[in-house]
Write a protein that holds these residues in place. Structure first.
Motif, PDB file in Angstrom:
ATOM      1  N   GLU A  54       0.984  -1.068  -0.097  1.00  0.00           N
ATOM      2  CA  GLU A  54       0.009  -0.027   0.071  1.00  0.00           C
ATOM      3  C   GLU A  54       0.897   1.472   0.089  1.00  0.00           C
ATOM      4  OE1 GLU A  54      -2.799  -0.221   3.074  1.00  0.00           O
ATOM      5  OE2 GLU A  54      -3.614  -2.189   2.399  1.00  0.00           O
ATOM      6  N   VAL A  55       2.038   1.104   0.730  1.00  0.00           N
ATOM      7  CA  VAL A  55       2.795   2.462   0.715  1.00  0.00           C
ATOM      8  C   VAL A  55       3.531   2.494  -0.660  1.00  0.00           C
ATOM      9  CG1 VAL A  55       5.317   2.902   1.717  1.00  0.00           C
ATOM     10  CG2 VAL A  55       3.685   2.146   3.125  1.00  0.00           C
ATOM     11  N   ILE A  56       3.627   1.546  -1.367  1.00  0.00           N
ATOM     12  CA  ILE A  56       4.408   1.651  -2.766  1.00  0.00           C
ATOM     13  C   ILE A  56       3.401   2.203  -3.641  1.00  0.00           C
ATOM     14  CG2 ILE A  56       5.091   0.385  -4.730  1.00  0.00           C
ATOM     15  CD1 ILE A  56       6.681  -1.628  -2.699  1.00  0.00           C
ATOM     16  N   THR A  57       2.108   1.905  -3.383  1.00  0.00           N
ATOM     17  CA  THR A  57       0.968   2.395  -4.135  1.00  0.00           C
ATOM     18  C   THR A  57       0.767   3.846  -4.003  1.00  0.00           C
ATOM     19  OG1 THR A  57      -0.271   0.319  -4.057  1.00  0.00           O
ATOM     20  CG2 THR A  57      -1.677   2.278  -4.654  1.00  0.00           C
ATOM     21  N   ILE A  58       0.930   4.284  -2.958  1.00  0.00           N
ATOM     22  CA  ILE A  58       0.584   5.715  -2.620  1.00  0.00           C
ATOM     23  C   ILE A  58       1.756   6.212  -3.244  1.00  0.00           C
ATOM     24  CG2 ILE A  58       0.788   7.460  -0.654  1.00  0.00           C
ATOM     25  CD1 ILE A  58      -0.349   5.313   1.064  1.00  0.00           C
ATOM     26  N   PHE A  59       3.301   5.881  -3.166  1.00  0.00           N
ATOM     27  CA  PHE A  59       4.177   6.436  -3.851  1.00  0.00           C
ATOM     28  C   PHE A  59       4.314   6.427  -5.173  1.00  0.00           C
ATOM     29  CE2 PHE A  59       6.766   5.664   0.164  1.00  0.00           C
ATOM     30  CZ  PHE A  59       7.149   7.116   0.282  1.00  0.00           C
ATOM     31  N   GLN A  60       3.496   5.440  -5.974  1.00  0.00           N
ATOM     32  CA  GLN A  60       3.140   5.790  -7.413  1.00  0.00           C
ATOM     33  C   GLN A  60       2.354   6.685  -7.616  1.00  0.00           C
ATOM     34  OE1 GLN A  60       2.103   1.434  -7.467  1.00  0.00           O
ATOM     35  NE2 GLN A  60       4.105   0.845  -8.368  1.00  0.00           N
ATOM     36  N   SER A  61       1.358   6.845  -6.642  1.00  0.00           N
ATOM     37  CA  SER A  61       0.211   7.801  -7.014  1.00  0.00           C
ATOM     38  C   SER A  61       0.944   9.256  -7.026  1.00  0.00           C
ATOM     39  CB  SER A  61      -1.013   7.952  -6.023  1.00  0.00           C
ATOM     40  OG  SER A  61      -0.399   8.580  -4.645  1.00  0.00           O
ATOM     41  N   LEU A  62       2.170   9.584  -6.441  1.00  0.00           N
ATOM     42  CA  LEU A  62       2.816  10.530  -6.128  1.00  0.00           C
ATOM     43  C   LEU A  62       3.902  10.645  -7.741  1.00  0.00           C
ATOM     44  CD1 LEU A  62       3.424  10.599  -2.323  1.00  0.00           C
ATOM     45  CD2 LEU A  62       1.866  12.121  -3.827  1.00  0.00           C
ATOM     46  N   GLU A  63       4.033   9.781  -8.320  1.00  0.00           N
ATOM     47  CA  GLU A  63       4.553   9.492  -9.595  1.00  0.00           C
ATOM     48  C   GLU A  63       6.085   9.365  -9.279  1.00  0.00           C
ATOM     49  OE1 GLU A  63       4.029  12.915 -11.854  1.00  0.00           O
ATOM     50  OE2 GLU A  63       1.610  12.479 -12.331  1.00  0.00           O
ATOM     51  N   TYR A  64       6.362   8.680  -8.417  1.00  0.00           N
ATOM     52  CA  TYR A  64       7.749   8.207  -8.078  1.00  0.00           C
ATOM     53  C   TYR A  64       8.105   6.780  -8.736  1.00  0.00           C
ATOM     54  CZ  TYR A  64       8.263  11.338  -4.068  1.00  0.00           C
ATOM     55  OH  TYR A  64       8.391  12.374  -3.290  1.00  0.00           O
ATOM     56  N   ASN A  65       9.034   6.668  -9.126  1.00  0.00           N
ATOM     57  CA  ASN A  65       9.514   5.435  -9.911  1.00  0.00           C
ATOM     58  C   ASN A  65       9.933   4.491  -8.911  1.00  0.00           C
ATOM     59  OD1 ASN A  65      12.474   5.450  -9.834  1.00  0.00           O
ATOM     60  ND2 ASN A  65      12.574   6.976 -11.438  1.00  0.00           N
ATOM     61  N   PRO A  66       9.984   3.136  -9.280  1.00  0.00           N
ATOM     62  CA  PRO A  66      10.604   2.117  -8.241  1.00  0.00           C
ATOM     63  C   PRO A  66      12.010   2.397  -7.793  1.00  0.00           C
ATOM     64  CG  PRO A  66       9.532   1.149  -9.960  1.00  0.00           C
ATOM     65  CD  PRO A  66       9.560   2.423 -10.377  1.00  0.00           C
ATOM     66  N   ASP A  67      12.819   2.863  -8.217  1.00  0.00           N
ATOM     67  CA  ASP A  67      13.992   3.151  -7.886  1.00  0.00           C
ATOM     68  C   ASP A  67      14.077   4.174  -6.844  1.00  0.00           C
ATOM     69  OD1 ASP A  67      15.882   1.329  -8.793  1.00  0.00           O
ATOM     70  OD2 ASP A  67      16.260   2.755 -10.786  1.00  0.00           O
ATOM     71  N   GLU A  68      13.105   5.436  -7.027  1.00  0.00           N
ATOM     72  CA  GLU A  68      13.129   6.450  -6.145  1.00  0.00           C
ATOM     73  C   GLU A  68      12.366   5.831  -4.801  1.00  0.00           C
ATOM     74  OE1 GLU A  68      12.453  10.065  -9.327  1.00  0.00           O
ATOM     75  OE2 GLU A  68      10.823   8.874  -8.875  1.00  0.00           O
ATOM     76  N   ILE A  69      11.176   5.075  -5.004  1.00  0.00           N
ATOM     77  CA  ILE A  69      10.674   4.416  -3.875  1.00  0.00           C
ATOM     78  C   ILE A  69      11.608   3.752  -2.960  1.00  0.00           C
ATOM     79  CG2 ILE A  69       8.864   2.974  -3.040  1.00  0.00           C
ATOM     80  CD1 ILE A  69       7.059   3.743  -5.849  1.00  0.00           C
ATOM     81  N   ALA A  70      12.517   3.062  -3.666  1.00  0.00           N
ATOM     82  CA  ALA A  70      13.369   2.343  -2.976  1.00  0.00           C
ATOM     83  C   ALA A  70      14.403   2.876  -2.235  1.00  0.00           C
ATOM     84  CB  ALA A  70      14.206   1.395  -4.348  1.00  0.00           C
ATOM     85  N   ASN A  71      14.839   3.959  -2.557  1.00  0.00           N
ATOM     86  CA  ASN A  71      15.534   5.019  -1.987  1.00  0.00           C
ATOM     87  C   ASN A  71      14.940   5.489  -0.814  1.00  0.00           C
ATOM     88  OD1 ASN A  71      17.654   4.537  -3.637  1.00  0.00           O
ATOM     89  ND2 ASN A  71      17.075   6.436  -5.131  1.00  0.00           N
ATOM     90  N   ILE A  72      13.563   5.751  -0.954  1.00  0.00           N
ATOM     91  CA  ILE A  72      13.099   6.362   0.132  1.00  0.00           C
ATOM     92  C   ILE A  72      13.018   5.326   1.187  1.00  0.00           C
ATOM     93  CG2 ILE A  72      10.737   7.050   1.247  1.00  0.00           C
ATOM     94  CD1 ILE A  72      10.262   8.504  -1.633  1.00  0.00           C
ATOM     95  N   LEU A  73      12.221   3.918   0.699  1.00  0.00           N
ATOM     96  CA  LEU A  73      12.562   3.022   1.945  1.00  0.00           C
ATOM     97  C   LEU A  73      13.422   2.530   2.566  1.00  0.00           C
ATOM     98  CD1 LEU A  73      10.182   0.390   0.111  1.00  0.00           C
ATOM     99  CD2 LEU A  73       9.330   2.403   1.868  1.00  0.00           C
ATOM    100  N   GLU A  74      14.764   2.685   1.890  1.00  0.00           N
ATOM    101  CA  GLU A  74      16.288   2.694   2.429  1.00  0.00           C
ATOM    102  C   GLU A  74      16.202   3.455   3.370  1.00  0.00           C
ATOM    103  OE1 GLU A  74      19.874   0.489   2.414  1.00  0.00           O
ATOM    104  OE2 GLU A  74      18.486   0.521   0.133  1.00  0.00           O
ATOM    105  N   SER A  75      15.814   4.698   3.228  1.00  0.00           N
ATOM    106  CA  SER A  75      16.374   5.482   4.439  1.00  0.00           C
ATOM    107  C   SER A  75      15.219   5.289   5.621  1.00  0.00           C
ATOM    108  CB  SER A  75      15.626   7.131   4.071  1.00  0.00           C
ATOM    109  OG  SER A  75      14.239   7.187   3.786  1.00  0.00           O
ATOM    110  N   TRP A  76      14.076   4.386   5.635  1.00  0.00           N
ATOM    111  CA  TRP A  76      13.280   4.226   6.579  1.00  0.00           C
ATOM    112  C   TRP A  76      14.036   3.062   7.582  1.00  0.00           C
ATOM    113  CZ3 TRP A  76       7.662   3.477   4.367  1.00  0.00           C
ATOM    114  CH2 TRP A  76       7.342   4.524   4.018  1.00  0.00           C
ATOM    115  N   LYS A  77      15.023   2.583   7.062  1.00  0.00           N
ATOM    116  CA  LYS A  77      15.832   1.344   7.873  1.00  0.00           C
ATOM    117  C   LYS A  77      16.246   1.907   9.056  1.00  0.00           C
ATOM    118  CE  LYS A  77      17.049  -1.366   3.922  1.00  0.00           C
ATOM    119  NZ  LYS A  77      18.522  -2.059   3.191  1.00  0.00           N
ATOM    120  N   ALA A  78      16.451   3.294   9.116  1.00  0.00           N
ATOM    121  CA  ALA A  78      17.154   3.808  10.359  1.00  0.00           C
ATOM    122  C   ALA A  78      16.132   3.867  11.593  1.00  0.00           C
ATOM    123  CB  ALA A  78      17.664   5.131  10.098  1.00  0.00           C
TER     124      ALA A  78
END
Length: 629
Positions: free
Chosen positions: A368-392
């Motif tokens: 669902e989080v990815i679906t929301i980011f897709q609605s904001l027109e982020y591509n998979p690499d950009e979404i991956a980078n955001i999720l990567e930052s969440w690891k902290a």
């Protein structure tokens, strides 16, 4: 991993331990040590004066022998002679080496052994103390029991046949998980027997070919004949079933039963329904066979490198397989095994079932989080980078693999774009939802994730509906990345609350006495739902059964609440499907209300069915019925 072993030869004084150890030492060309030689002087004086040793006297002596065994195992196998009459003595001797010990119990009658002692000269143990040893003797179950009526040569022959030529553990079924567990056991120094069925032209020599492909299996035994497989195992036999859940388990049990002996142990390592596990537990109990239901999480890699294991059944039977399961399990941050005794009957498969339910939600939330980011027109690499930052702040195994998935490309496009959006399931989410309904626990998030999967499977109908009810608005939702992160964190807390609350309720209903802190601990490594949150819950459950009452978590929920309300409302307005995210806040709104709408429901039930109701102005709890018209 070393294959060195310690052979503990035990029994009361006079049973012939030293004689057998000496002969076995020569046969195997390994050293033997007589435990009596390691008694402190005070113990020898006490026994010489005719006094029996107590537990305090034995403590340091047993610890010395344990250290001796550990030292010897660095370079070689060895034999240690020790009376080891009580279970707690053997636990001390086994400490930190339980996966490398074999116990040999020399059994004889009081009169037989007394006669032997009286024939000996110069031994500090008199026959007068023999009765005291028989009085405290607790016969071991997980051992090779040998009758001393046999000649010393035949005793040694039997020991060699049983312990040197036979396997310690059997794996039945060489699918993906079965093969990985075999390699894990072999890599940890266990001698195993492996079985896979034979089907002409379809499954031929599966175990044999598997053995040939992996050097670590060179000491293993491979079979496609059930009788030969069972007979290759030391008694009591320990056989782990890694076959499909359902009727297949029952067929396998019936195939094995004619070849099993009393006190043998069958372990179901699949995703079986906990109610069926209880039935099998009860059925095999009538045959004097132990049945252990063991949930195993971690997938193919976890099974190979260390899964999380959730065993249940008879606790004494578990102790006999404990060295194997705890050795191959993943290790937590304190290097403790991610495996623990859950409780009796089907409790192990119940918690694995709920584990999978929690997993359903964790996966759905990320989707669902990815679906929301897709609605904001982020591509998979950009979404991956955001999720990567969440690891902290909110790392988990599923978050990590989702980042990898989003970055995977095939040719010039992301692979995720080529995968059909129909999610499968193997039934555990369904079982969890049914169990929650049967136990009366509001496990709404697991239900929402389950039905999201079911909805996805109606691909053709969804395609048609999308044409008829296409979103009226194409605008982007007004949501920040930080708000999405906080909504995700909020929903995960609610998911874990609901999952553990279901386990707590089942534990109370079935008298399983499940330790929620210990359960959370074994879910911090090796399993699919391991996460930083799970690590935090280990400590929370030491003081709280309800995580919503924990001060830190309560403050987190209050802090995150505004974000989840914003995200959910924006998604609803922009027609973005987020069933689990929205359910998280709906649940809290429904749950955190002193006065709910259920009074209307009760009035309606009384109106059409005379089901009665209780009144706020009557603290006695009396039930009332009203003629409403």
């Amino acid at each position: 991993m070393s294959l060195y072993k310690v052979f503990f030869i035990m029994g009361v004084s006079g049973c012939g331990k030293s004689t057998i150890a000496n002969l076995l030492s020569k046969e195997l060309n390994i050293p033997f040590f007589d435990g009596d030689d390691y008694h402190p002087e005070k113990n020898i004086k006490k026994m010489t004066s005719g006094q029996a040793l107590n537990d305090d006297d034995r403590q340091s002596w047993l610890e010395t022998l344990n250290k001796l065994a550990q030292k010897q195992l660095i370079h070689n196998s060895c034999i240690i002679v020790c009376s080891a009459l009580k279970e707690k003595y053997r636990e001390i001797l086994n400490r930190d080496i339980s996966n490398k010990t074999n116990w040999i119990y020399l059994s004889g009658t009081f009169n037989q052994i007394k006669e032997r002692i009286n024939d000996r000269e110069g031994h500090f143990m008199s026959s007068d103390l023999l009765q005291s040893q028989f009085d405290i003797l607790e016969e071991p179950k997980d051992c090779l029991k040998v009758d001393i009526n046999l000649s010393p040569e035949n005793i040694v022959k039997k020991i060699k046949e049983e312990l040197m030529n036979k396997s310690e553990f059997g794996l039945f079924g060489l699918g993906v998980m079965g093969k990985s567990l075999c390699r894990n056991l072999a890599n940890n120094g266990f001698k195993i027997s492996m079985f896979n069925r034979h089907i002409d032209a379809i499954e031929v020599d599966v175990a044999k070919k598997f053995k040939e492909n992996y050097p670590e299996l060179s000491n293993s035994l491979a079979f496609d004949d059930i009788a030969a497989f069972v007979n290759s195992l030391q008694e009591p036999r320990r056989i782990m079933l890694m076959v499909n859940a359902g009727k297949t388990i029952d067929y396998v049990i019936e195939d094995l039963l004619p070849h099993l002996s009393e006190n043998d142990i069958l372990i179901d390592g699949g995703n079986s329904n906990y109610l069926k596990t209880k039935e099998r537990f009860d059925y095999l109990k009538t045959k004097n066979i132990h049945f252990i239901g063991a949930g195993v999480s971690g997938g193919e890699e976890g099974a190979l490198k260390g899964p999380s294991i959730m065993p249940s059944g008879n606790e004494n039977a578990y102790k006999e397989i404990k060295p194997f399961l705890e050795t191959i399990a993943a290790k937590d941050k304190n290097d403790l095994p991610c495996c623990t005794y859950i409780g009796t009957e089907g409790s192990g498969h119940f918690v694995k079932m709920v584990h999978n339910g929690i997993e359903y939600v964790e996966m759905q939330l990320l989707a669902e989080v990815i679906t929301i980011f897709q609605s904001l027109e982020y591509n998979p690499d950009e979404i991956a980078n955001i999720l990567e930052s969440w690891k902290a702040t909110t790392n988990s195994y599923l978050l990590e693999i989702t980042v990898d998935i989003l970055r995977k490309k095939e040719e010039n496009d992301w692979l995720i774009h080529k995968i059909v959006d129909k999610a499968g399931n193997k039934g555990t989410g369904n079982w969890t939802t049914i169990a929650a309904a049967q136990l009366g626990v509001p496990n709404t998030m697991i239900a929402s994730a389950l039905f999201a999967r079911y909805t996805s499977f109606f691909k053709e109908e969804r395609t048609e509906a999308s044409k008829n009810f296409e979103a009226s608005s194409k605008s982007k939702p007004n949501i920040s990345t930080e708000a999405i992160s906080e909504a995700y964190q909020f929903a995960r807390i609610i998911n874990h609350y609901q999952g553990f609350r279901l386990i707590q309720q089942a534990s109370e209903n079935y008298n399983w006495n499940i330790n929620l802190s210990e359960l959370a601990r074994i879910w911090t490594g090796g399993c699919i739902i391991k996460s930083d949150l799970m690590t935090d819950l280990v400590q929370v459950f030491k003081s709280q059964q309800n995580i919503l009452n924990d001060e830190t978590i309560k403050n987190q929920i209050l802090k995150l609440k505004a974000s989840v309300k914003n995200v959910v409302s924006e998604c609803v307005l922009n027609e973005i499907a987020i069933p689990s995210l929205s359910e998280s806040i709906n649940f809290l709104h429904n749950f955190a209300k002193e006065n709910s709408s259920a009074n209307i429901i009760q009035a309606q039930r009384d109106y059409f069915g005379a089901h009665t109701y209780q009144r706020k102005d009557d603290p006695s709890g009396k039930f009332y019925h009203t003629q409403w018209k």
